[in-house]
Write a protein that holds these residues in place. Structure first.
Motif, PDB file in Angstrom:
ATOM      1  N   GLU A 107      53.796  74.271  65.829  1.00 30.07           N
ATOM      2  CA  GLU A 107      53.627  73.073  65.199  1.00 30.07           C
ATOM      3  C   GLU A 107      54.796  72.308  64.679  1.00 30.07           C
ATOM      4  O   GLU A 107      54.877  70.938  64.760  1.00 30.07           O
ATOM      5  CB  GLU A 107      52.505  73.039  64.031  1.00 30.07           C
ATOM      6  N   ASN A 108      55.896  72.734  64.142  1.00 33.42           N
ATOM      7  CA  ASN A 108      56.912  72.225  63.924  1.00 33.42           C
ATOM      8  C   ASN A 108      57.690  71.804  65.068  1.00 33.42           C
ATOM      9  O   ASN A 108      57.982  70.380  65.212  1.00 33.42           O
ATOM     10  CB  ASN A 108      58.071  73.192  63.284  1.00 33.42           C
ATOM     11  N   ARG A 109      57.712  72.416  66.384  1.00 34.07           N
ATOM     12  CA  ARG A 109      58.423  71.838  67.519  1.00 34.07           C
ATOM     13  C   ARG A 109      57.447  70.487  68.019  1.00 34.07           C
ATOM     14  O   ARG A 109      57.988  69.607  68.431  1.00 34.07           O
ATOM     15  CB  ARG A 109      58.324  72.858  68.378  1.00 34.07           C
ATOM     16  N   TYR A 110      56.401  70.768  68.049  1.00 39.32           N
ATOM     17  CA  TYR A 110      55.362  69.598  68.357  1.00 39.32           C
ATOM     18  C   TYR A 110      55.765  68.056  67.477  1.00 39.32           C
ATOM     19  O   TYR A 110      55.910  67.225  67.965  1.00 39.32           O
ATOM     20  CB  TYR A 110      53.850  69.837  68.227  1.00 39.32           C
ATOM     21  N   ASP A 111      55.751  68.422  66.137  1.00 37.36           N
ATOM     22  CA  ASP A 111      55.940  67.566  65.284  1.00 37.36           C
ATOM     23  C   ASP A 111      57.408  66.774  65.599  1.00 37.36           C
ATOM     24  O   ASP A 111      57.498  65.486  65.455  1.00 37.36           O
ATOM     25  CB  ASP A 111      55.896  67.851  63.703  1.00 37.36           C
ATOM     26  N   ARG A 112      58.560  67.496  66.012  1.00 39.58           N
ATOM     27  CA  ARG A 112      59.753  67.056  66.389  1.00 39.58           C
ATOM     28  C   ARG A 112      59.644  66.521  67.495  1.00 39.58           C
ATOM     29  O   ARG A 112      60.443  65.337  67.692  1.00 39.58           O
ATOM     30  CB  ARG A 112      61.048  68.131  66.304  1.00 39.58           C
ATOM     31  N   LEU A 113      58.827  66.702  68.548  1.00 40.76           N
ATOM     32  CA  LEU A 113      58.756  66.129  69.842  1.00 40.76           C
ATOM     33  C   LEU A 113      58.291  64.671  69.410  1.00 40.76           C
ATOM     34  O   LEU A 113      58.358  63.747  70.173  1.00 40.76           O
ATOM     35  CB  LEU A 113      58.226  66.971  70.862  1.00 40.76           C
ATOM     36  N   ILE A 157      45.086  70.129  68.142  1.00 42.08           N
ATOM     37  CA  ILE A 157      46.192  68.820  68.064  1.00 42.08           C
ATOM     38  C   ILE A 157      45.844  67.858  69.056  1.00 42.08           C
ATOM     39  O   ILE A 157      46.077  68.031  70.217  1.00 42.08           O
ATOM     40  CB  ILE A 157      47.590  69.556  68.371  1.00 42.08           C
ATOM     41  N   GLU A 158      45.657  66.597  68.370  1.00 41.75           N
ATOM     42  CA  GLU A 158      45.343  65.338  69.360  1.00 41.75           C
ATOM     43  C   GLU A 158      44.318  65.583  70.400  1.00 41.75           C
ATOM     44  O   GLU A 158      44.300  65.472  71.555  1.00 41.75           O
ATOM     45  CB  GLU A 158      46.725  65.035  70.028  1.00 41.75           C
ATOM     46  N   GLY A 159      43.210  66.550  70.067  1.00 43.25           N
ATOM     47  CA  GLY A 159      42.172  66.775  71.021  1.00 43.25           C
ATOM     48  C   GLY A 159      42.232  68.058  71.746  1.00 43.25           C
ATOM     49  O   GLY A 159      41.240  68.444  72.211  1.00 43.25           O
ATOM     50  N   GLU A 160      43.427  68.669  71.771  1.00 44.49           N
ATOM     51  CA  GLU A 160      43.876  69.863  72.539  1.00 44.49           C
ATOM     52  C   GLU A 160      43.652  70.894  71.564  1.00 44.49           C
ATOM     53  O   GLU A 160      44.310  71.049  70.596  1.00 44.49           O
ATOM     54  CB  GLU A 160      45.180  69.789  73.176  1.00 44.49           C
ATOM     55  N   VAL A 161      42.806  72.095  71.907  1.00 43.92           N
ATOM     56  CA  VAL A 161      42.920  73.428  71.247  1.00 43.92           C
ATOM     57  C   VAL A 161      43.951  74.438  71.510  1.00 43.92           C
ATOM     58  O   VAL A 161      44.317  74.552  72.893  1.00 43.92           O
ATOM     59  CB  VAL A 161      41.496  73.910  71.495  1.00 43.92           C
ATOM     60  N   TYR A 162      44.892  74.697  70.663  1.00 41.98           N
ATOM     61  CA  TYR A 162      45.817  75.654  70.800  1.00 41.98           C
ATOM     62  C   TYR A 162      45.420  77.046  70.049  1.00 41.98           C
ATOM     63  O   TYR A 162      45.072  77.030  68.820  1.00 41.98           O
ATOM     64  CB  TYR A 162      47.275  75.350  70.435  1.00 41.98           C
ATOM     65  N   HIS A 163      45.960  78.228  70.664  1.00 42.95           N
ATOM     66  CA  HIS A 163      45.541  79.348  69.939  1.00 42.95           C
ATOM     67  C   HIS A 163      46.722  80.413  69.755  1.00 42.95           C
ATOM     68  O   HIS A 163      47.814  80.128  70.503  1.00 42.95           O
ATOM     69  CB  HIS A 163      44.596  80.501  70.835  1.00 42.95           C
ATOM     70  N   PHE A 164      47.002  80.718  68.636  1.00 45.17           N
ATOM     71  CA  PHE A 164      47.958  81.725  68.357  1.00 45.17           C
ATOM     72  C   PHE A 164      47.890  83.092  67.772  1.00 45.17           C
ATOM     73  O   PHE A 164      46.773  83.299  67.128  1.00 45.17           O
ATOM     74  CB  PHE A 164      48.848  80.839  67.039  1.00 45.17           C
ATOM     75  N   CYS A 165      48.815  83.871  67.986  1.00 45.68           N
ATOM     76  CA  CYS A 165      48.572  85.213  67.681  1.00 45.68           C
ATOM     77  C   CYS A 165      48.782  85.565  66.264  1.00 45.68           C
ATOM     78  O   CYS A 165      48.213  86.550  65.553  1.00 45.68           O
ATOM     79  CB  CYS A 165      49.391  86.291  68.611  1.00 45.68           C
ATOM     80  N   CYS A 166      49.583  84.733  65.430  1.00 44.42           N
ATOM     81  CA  CYS A 166      49.987  84.685  64.140  1.00 44.42           C
ATOM     82  C   CYS A 166      50.267  83.399  63.443  1.00 44.42           C
ATOM     83  O   CYS A 166      50.466  82.384  64.218  1.00 44.42           O
ATOM     84  CB  CYS A 166      50.907  85.580  64.049  1.00 44.42           C
ATOM     85  N   PRO A 167      50.204  83.350  62.257  1.00 38.07           N
ATOM     86  CA  PRO A 167      50.285  81.980  61.575  1.00 38.07           C
ATOM     87  C   PRO A 167      51.947  81.592  61.869  1.00 38.07           C
ATOM     88  O   PRO A 167      52.312  80.603  62.096  1.00 38.07           O
ATOM     89  CB  PRO A 167      50.410  82.431  59.911  1.00 38.07           C
ATOM     90  N   SER A 168      52.835  82.667  61.960  1.00 36.19           N
ATOM     91  CA  SER A 168      54.406  82.201  62.268  1.00 36.19           C
ATOM     92  C   SER A 168      54.410  81.383  63.616  1.00 36.19           C
ATOM     93  O   SER A 168      54.982  80.371  63.717  1.00 36.19           O
ATOM     94  CB  SER A 168      55.315  83.234  62.084  1.00 36.19           C
ATOM     95  N   CYS A 169      53.799  82.089  64.718  1.00 40.94           N
ATOM     96  CA  CYS A 169      53.866  81.379  65.961  1.00 40.94           C
ATOM     97  C   CYS A 169      52.909  79.897  65.823  1.00 40.94           C
ATOM     98  O   CYS A 169      53.816  79.084  66.470  1.00 40.94           O
ATOM     99  CB  CYS A 169      52.941  82.156  67.004  1.00 40.94           C
ATOM    100  N   GLN A 170      52.080  79.909  65.148  1.00 39.28           N
ATOM    101  CA  GLN A 170      51.404  78.472  64.761  1.00 39.28           C
ATOM    102  C   GLN A 170      52.452  77.563  64.133  1.00 39.28           C
ATOM    103  O   GLN A 170      52.441  76.330  64.680  1.00 39.28           O
ATOM    104  CB  GLN A 170      50.087  78.627  64.019  1.00 39.28           C
ATOM    105  N   GLY A 171      53.043  78.092  63.085  1.00 38.88           N
ATOM    106  CA  GLY A 171      54.070  77.286  62.411  1.00 38.88           C
ATOM    107  C   GLY A 171      55.249  76.815  63.413  1.00 38.88           C
ATOM    108  O   GLY A 171      55.595  75.454  63.507  1.00 38.88           O
ATOM    109  N   ARG A 172      55.767  77.676  64.140  1.00 41.50           N
ATOM    110  CA  ARG A 172      56.751  77.288  65.019  1.00 41.50           C
ATOM    111  C   ARG A 172      56.415  76.224  66.132  1.00 41.50           C
ATOM    112  O   ARG A 172      57.086  75.177  66.222  1.00 41.50           O
ATOM    113  CB  ARG A 172      57.285  78.370  65.620  1.00 41.50           C
TER     114      ARG A 172
END
Length: 196
Positions: free
Chosen positions: A186-192, A169-184
């Motif tokens: 990304e949603n919070r990031y989009d809202r911000l 996301i915008e050049g920064e790599v993020y790792h997630f244990c599951c798709p639901s964590c990734q979705g939460r």
């Protein structure tokens, strides 16, 4: 996405000792081919485990000032801003933040102007107090001993295993244990982003 294994850790240790070490030499030490080592290093870079390759300069050979270790006590609401200002100073080599919000940093300061330099380092912050210790010797030897062999979920802090997800996301790599964590996340990031 996969776990970091013993071979990845061995490669990281060897690069930590000498970042200019040829992949062929690393390959010989870890039992892989040169291209396989190159692929692993590239994956470690893409995963954000390796941020950059750097050089360790012996500043004493350059007569770049006197080594000092400084403890800065700053107002609790200003820790992040003060850390950023300290890290941006040319003379500062390492910055640490303690659990109770103190800033410690290692720097090379001009002997006659230490107090003046410190006062100019954080000119905006009121209530800053410094303790300065003159260093006789310093050695920076980062180690991978005791590190975990897995990445951490950016959302919940759990270990990311082979079932995990990664995203940039915008050049920064993020790792997630599951798709639901990734979705939460990304949603919070989009809202911000929308709120900015």
């Amino acid at each position: 996405m996969r776990d970091l294994d013993e071979t990845d850790m061995a490669i990281l240790r060897l690069l930590g000792e000498d970042a200019r070490r040829p992949y062929s030499e690393i390959a010989e030490r870890v039992g892989l081919s040169g291209p396989a080592v190159s692929d692993r290093v590239q994956r470690l870079e893409e995963a954000g485990v390796i941020n950059r390759f750097t050089v360790d300069v012996d500043q004493s050979q350059l007569r770049a000032g006197v080594p000092v270790f400084v403890r800065a006590i700053v107002p609790s609401g200003t820790v992040d801003d003060c850390k950023a200002a300290i890290a941006d100073a040319d003379a500062v080599e390492h910055v640490f933040v303690t659990a109770d919000g103190e800033l410690w940093f290692y720097a090379r300061a001009q002997v006659q102007r230490v107090r003046e330099w410190l006062e100019g380092l954080l000119p905006e912050a009121d209530g800053v107090d410094y303790d300065v210790t003159l260093m006789d010797d310093a050695e920076w030897t980062p180690s991978l001993d005791g590190t975990q062999f897995a990445l951490t979920c950016a959302e919940c802090g759990n270990t990311v295993d082979s079932e995990g997800e990664s995203t940039r996301i915008e050049g920064e790599v993020y790792h997630f244990c599951c798709p639901s964590c990734q979705g939460r996340f990304e949603n919070r990031y989009d809202r911000l982003e929308e709120g900015v």
